[in-house]
Design an enzyme around this catalytic site. Structure first.
Site, PDB file in Angstrom:
ATOM      1  N   HIS A 285       8.294   7.054   8.903  1.00 21.63           N
ATOM      2  CA  HIS A 285       7.812   6.002   7.988  1.00 21.63           C
ATOM      3  C   HIS A 285       6.333   5.723   8.217  1.00 21.63           C
ATOM      4  O   HIS A 285       5.956   5.081   9.206  1.00 21.63           O
ATOM      5  CB  HIS A 285       8.625   4.715   8.211  1.00 21.63           C
ATOM      6  CG  HIS A 285       8.356   3.657   7.199  1.00 21.63           C
ATOM      7  ND1 HIS A 285       9.341   3.125   6.385  1.00 21.63           N
ATOM      8  CD2 HIS A 285       7.211   3.020   6.839  1.00 21.63           C
ATOM      9  CE1 HIS A 285       8.811   2.213   5.590  1.00 21.63           C
ATOM     10  NE2 HIS A 285       7.515   2.129   5.856  1.00 21.63           N
TER      11      HIS A 285
ATOM     12  N   HIS B 155       2.413   5.153   5.885  1.00 21.12           N
ATOM     13  CA  HIS B 155       1.717   5.048   4.590  1.00 21.12           C
ATOM     14  C   HIS B 155       0.403   5.795   4.716  1.00 21.12           C
ATOM     15  O   HIS B 155      -0.613   5.232   5.140  1.00 21.12           O
ATOM     16  CB  HIS B 155       1.467   3.580   4.237  1.00 21.12           C
ATOM     17  CG  HIS B 155       2.717   2.788   4.019  1.00 21.12           C
ATOM     18  ND1 HIS B 155       3.160   2.406   2.771  1.00 21.12           N
ATOM     19  CD2 HIS B 155       3.653   2.326   4.896  1.00 21.12           C
ATOM     20  CE1 HIS B 155       4.298   1.746   2.887  1.00 21.12           C
ATOM     21  NE2 HIS B 155       4.619   1.673   4.171  1.00 21.12           N
TER      22      HIS B 155
ATOM     23  N   GLN C 134       4.884  -0.204  -4.607  1.00 22.74           N
ATOM     24  CA  GLN C 134       4.382  -1.290  -3.758  1.00 22.74           C
ATOM     25  C   GLN C 134       4.426  -2.661  -4.445  1.00 22.74           C
ATOM     26  O   GLN C 134       4.707  -3.665  -3.816  1.00 22.74           O
ATOM     27  CB  GLN C 134       2.945  -0.976  -3.306  1.00 22.74           C
ATOM     28  CG  GLN C 134       2.275  -2.070  -2.479  1.00 22.74           C
ATOM     29  CD  GLN C 134       2.921  -2.273  -1.123  1.00 22.74           C
ATOM     30  OE1 GLN C 134       2.681  -1.518  -0.198  1.00 22.74           O
ATOM     31  NE2 GLN C 134       3.751  -3.312  -1.004  1.00 22.74           N
TER      32      GLN C 134
ATOM     33  N   HIS D 177      11.878   0.092   1.042  1.00 19.91           N
ATOM     34  CA  HIS D 177      11.323  -1.029   1.811  1.00 19.91           C
ATOM     35  C   HIS D 177      12.247  -2.195   1.510  1.00 19.91           C
ATOM     36  O   HIS D 177      12.170  -2.789   0.436  1.00 19.91           O
ATOM     37  CB  HIS D 177       9.895  -1.341   1.360  1.00 19.91           C
ATOM     38  CG  HIS D 177       8.864  -0.485   1.998  1.00 19.91           C
ATOM     39  ND1 HIS D 177       8.815   0.861   1.809  1.00 19.91           N
ATOM     40  CD2 HIS D 177       7.848  -0.798   2.862  1.00 19.91           C
ATOM     41  CE1 HIS D 177       7.804   1.362   2.511  1.00 19.91           C
ATOM     42  NE2 HIS D 177       7.205   0.380   3.162  1.00 19.91           N
TER      43      HIS D 177
ATOM     44  N   GLU E   8      11.847  -6.846   3.736  1.00 15.45           N
ATOM     45  CA  GLU E   8      10.773  -6.998   4.729  1.00 15.45           C
ATOM     46  C   GLU E   8      10.159  -8.381   4.555  1.00 15.45           C
ATOM     47  O   GLU E   8       9.064  -8.541   4.021  1.00 15.45           O
ATOM     48  CB  GLU E   8       9.708  -5.900   4.549  1.00 15.45           C
ATOM     49  CG  GLU E   8       8.695  -5.888   5.690  1.00 15.45           C
ATOM     50  CD  GLU E   8       7.532  -4.938   5.450  1.00 15.45           C
ATOM     51  OE1 GLU E   8       7.371  -4.449   4.313  1.00 15.45           O
ATOM     52  OE2 GLU E   8       6.778  -4.694   6.407  1.00 15.45           O
TER      53      GLU E   8
ATOM     54  N   ASP F  78       4.541   3.161  10.572  1.00 14.17           N
ATOM     55  CA  ASP F  78       4.286   2.396   9.347  1.00 14.17           C
ATOM     56  C   ASP F  78       2.829   2.490   8.872  1.00 14.17           C
ATOM     57  O   ASP F  78       2.590   2.883   7.747  1.00 14.17           O
ATOM     58  CB  ASP F  78       4.711   0.925   9.514  1.00 14.17           C
ATOM     59  CG  ASP F  78       5.032   0.244   8.185  1.00 14.17           C
ATOM     60  OD1 ASP F  78       5.093   0.916   7.159  1.00 14.17           O
ATOM     61  OD2 ASP F  78       5.231  -0.989   8.197  1.00 14.17           O
TER      62      ASP F  78
ATOM     63  N   TRP G  54      -2.440  -3.611   6.350  1.00 12.64           N
ATOM     64  CA  TRP G  54      -1.288  -4.261   6.976  1.00 12.64           C
ATOM     65  C   TRP G  54      -1.353  -4.241   8.492  1.00 12.64           C
ATOM     66  O   TRP G  54      -0.653  -4.981   9.163  1.00 12.64           O
ATOM     67  CB  TRP G  54       0.014  -3.580   6.513  1.00 12.64           C
ATOM     68  CG  TRP G  54       0.266  -3.815   5.069  1.00 12.64           C
ATOM     69  CD1 TRP G  54       0.865  -4.909   4.512  1.00 12.64           C
ATOM     70  CD2 TRP G  54      -0.089  -2.961   3.973  1.00 12.64           C
ATOM     71  NE1 TRP G  54       0.903  -4.783   3.156  1.00 12.64           N
ATOM     72  CE2 TRP G  54       0.332  -3.602   2.806  1.00 12.64           C
ATOM     73  CE3 TRP G  54      -0.717  -1.713   3.874  1.00 12.64           C
ATOM     74  CZ2 TRP G  54       0.147  -3.048   1.526  1.00 12.64           C
ATOM     75  CZ3 TRP G  54      -0.898  -1.152   2.608  1.00 12.64           C
ATOM     76  CH2 TRP G  54      -0.475  -1.812   1.457  1.00 12.64           C
TER      77      TRP G  54
HETATM   78  N1  17E Z   1       3.662  -2.026   2.245  1.00 12.14           N
HETATM   79  C1  17E Z   1       4.725  -2.810   2.482  1.00 12.14           C
HETATM   80  O1  17E Z   1       5.333  -3.316   1.517  1.00 12.14           O
HETATM   81  N2  17E Z   1       5.136  -3.039   3.733  1.00 12.14           N
HETATM   82  C2  17E Z   1       4.496  -2.503   4.755  1.00 12.14           C
HETATM   83  N3  17E Z   1       4.912  -2.749   5.988  1.00 12.14           N
HETATM   84  C3  17E Z   1       3.378  -1.679   4.516  1.00 12.14           C
HETATM   85  C4  17E Z   1       2.992  -1.456   3.246  1.00 12.14           C
HETATM   86  C5  17E Z   1       2.662  -1.083   5.645  1.00 12.14           C
HETATM   87 FE   FE2 Z   2       6.267   0.531   5.189  1.00  9.76          FE
END
Ligand code: 17E
Ligand code: FE2
Length: 418
Positions: free
Chosen positions: A62, A64, A157, A215, A218, A314, A320
């Site tokens: 995982h 980005h 996103q 995702h 989170e 990540d 982030w």
């Molecule tokens: N985008 C997201 O939604 N959550 C994350 N942890 C990262 C990007 C890094």
């Molecule tokens: Fe992520």
């Protein structure tokens, strides 16, 4: 080529192994008196590993890559929240060009390769009408084939139902060639959108025959329950372990009765989990005063329930997360601390979170693992055991992919002068 005296995966005995034509050919345990059943063939190159730890390569489940190495552009994330990160990236992504994304992603991949990573699943933001980053990462994936193996996730996103043309864009990303379909249920405007977005991507996964990596939840909101929907669909459709739930930090905030009930479905569904301990200890708990939640998913409980759980990095220096060198050893070090997995055997076994367990998320199957007939992918660490490797942040001395040396490191010289 014959490798002698390898300590395979913490084993108490040593192993000699031969590779040829990019594959492991034979492996043989070294006897107590130091002799081996494997004798060098005429002209064969022999490398004595001297008892160093040999593992299958690290798998980054995982990351980005599209945002990698953009920290501070146009500004640093001062609140440290996921949401400020999304806002900053929403500004920054307009400056992405095809070549610029490829260059940053390649630089990040080289950092990871130095640390023994050979397989990578990268998210690529598809909430961009031009899909610039996604196209760039798919091209890079194709160029690197045979050296490093990438999977690209079509990752919405800014949402699927909450972003203009979100449904069309994620479909287009799969048409362009993404390997995996994602979603972001906790960021959709409403609970209905959240559920609909998961139903939609499950249909896409079946139509395009791709894996799923969401995702999922989170957020420090115990009412964020995308996971139950995702797991139920995975069970009902038979997609099962082709589905991965990333982050799932809300499980940290679920009440125990609900989590206990949910665990049955999670086990039945066979879905995988990715915990990102560096980034989620940084992003979560930001709306708490004290006590502050750690905000990672319930790794120990999921493992005890028989679920497959991996650790991911990540981000590498982006909106982030301002830190990172792409080293799975840092991820594991943080992961075992924050999840309280610090019994000796738990520490020794923790390499599996960034090797075998991550490989299962990516469905690497027979393309992975140190066994006769499989591709000769392996790494040699400058330590005898994983316990020592973690404590000393041992260098990855060499990284072989399909029998080809793709990265090597000279050990640091540390001298005591007293
Ligand atoms: N985008 C997201 O939604 N959550 C994350 N942890 C990262 C990007 C890094
Ligand atoms: Fe992520």
């Amino acid at each position: 080529m014959l490798f002698r005296n390898a300590r395979l995966e913490n084993s108490s005995s040593l192993t000699d192994f031969r590779i040829a034509d990019g594959k492991f050919v034979e492996l043989s345990t070294v006897k107590e008196d130091g002799t081996s059943a494997l004798l060098p063939l005429p002209q064969e190159e022999v490398i004595d590993l001297g008892g160093k730890l040999v593992l299958p390569p690290f798998v980054e489940p995982h990351i980005h890559l599209d945002s990698a190495l953009t920290a501070g552009e146009p500004r640093f994330n001062l609140s440290g929240t996921l949401f400020e990160g999304i806002d900053i990236w929403s500004e920054r992504k307009h400056a992405c060009t095809h070549e610029e994304v490829k260059e940053r992603a390649f630089a990040a991949l080289q950092m990871m390769a130095k640390n023994g990573v050979q397989f990578v699943r990268s998210h690529a933001d598809c909430t961009d009408p031009k899909l610039t980053a996604l196209r760039a990462l798919c091209e890079l994936r194709d160029e690197l084939k045979g050296t490093m193996e990438l999977q690209i996730v079509a990752f919405p996103q800014e949402g699927i139902h909450s972003f203009p043309n979100g449904k069309e864009l994620i479909r287009k990303a799969l048409e362009i060639g993404a390997d995996v379909v994602g979603a972001i249920p906790h960021f959709e405007f409403t609970r209905e959108y959240s559920v609909d977005s998961l139903n939609y991507i499950i249909e896409l996964a079946q139509e395009f025959d791709v894996l799923v990596d969401v995702h999922c939840d989170e957020i420090d909101d115990g009412a964020s329950r995308g996971l139950e929907t995702l797991a139920a669909r995975a069970l009902e459709t038979g997609l099962a372990d082709r589905v991965t739930a990333s982050h799932t930090t809300a499980t940290h905030s679920y009440n125990n009765a609900y989590f206990s009930k949910l665990t049955r479905l999670l086990r039945m569904s066979e879905i995988n989990f990715v915990c990102n301990p560096l980034v989620n200890t940084h992003l979560q708990g930001r709306f708490d005063t004290y006590p502050k939640r750690r905000g990672v998913t319930r790794v120990k409980e999921l493992l005890e329930a028989g679920c497959n759980v991996a650790f991911g990095h990540d981000d590498v220096r982006d909106p982030w997360y301002p830190m990172g060198d792409g080293n799975p050893m840092d991820v594991t070090h943080m992961g075992i601390h924050v999840n309280q997995m610090m019994g000796y055997q738990q520490i020794m076994d923790s390499y599996k979170m960034v090797t075998h367990n991550a490989a299962r998320c990516l469905h690497l199957e027979d393309n992975y693992g140190i066994a006769a007939g499989r591709p000769a992918h392996f790494i040699v660490l400058n330590a005898d055991t994983w316990y020592d490797a973690l404590n000393t942040r041992a260098e990855v001395l060499s990284s072989y992919h399909g029998g080809k040396l793709i990265a090597q490191t000279q050990p640091r010289l540390k001298e005591i002068l007293f």
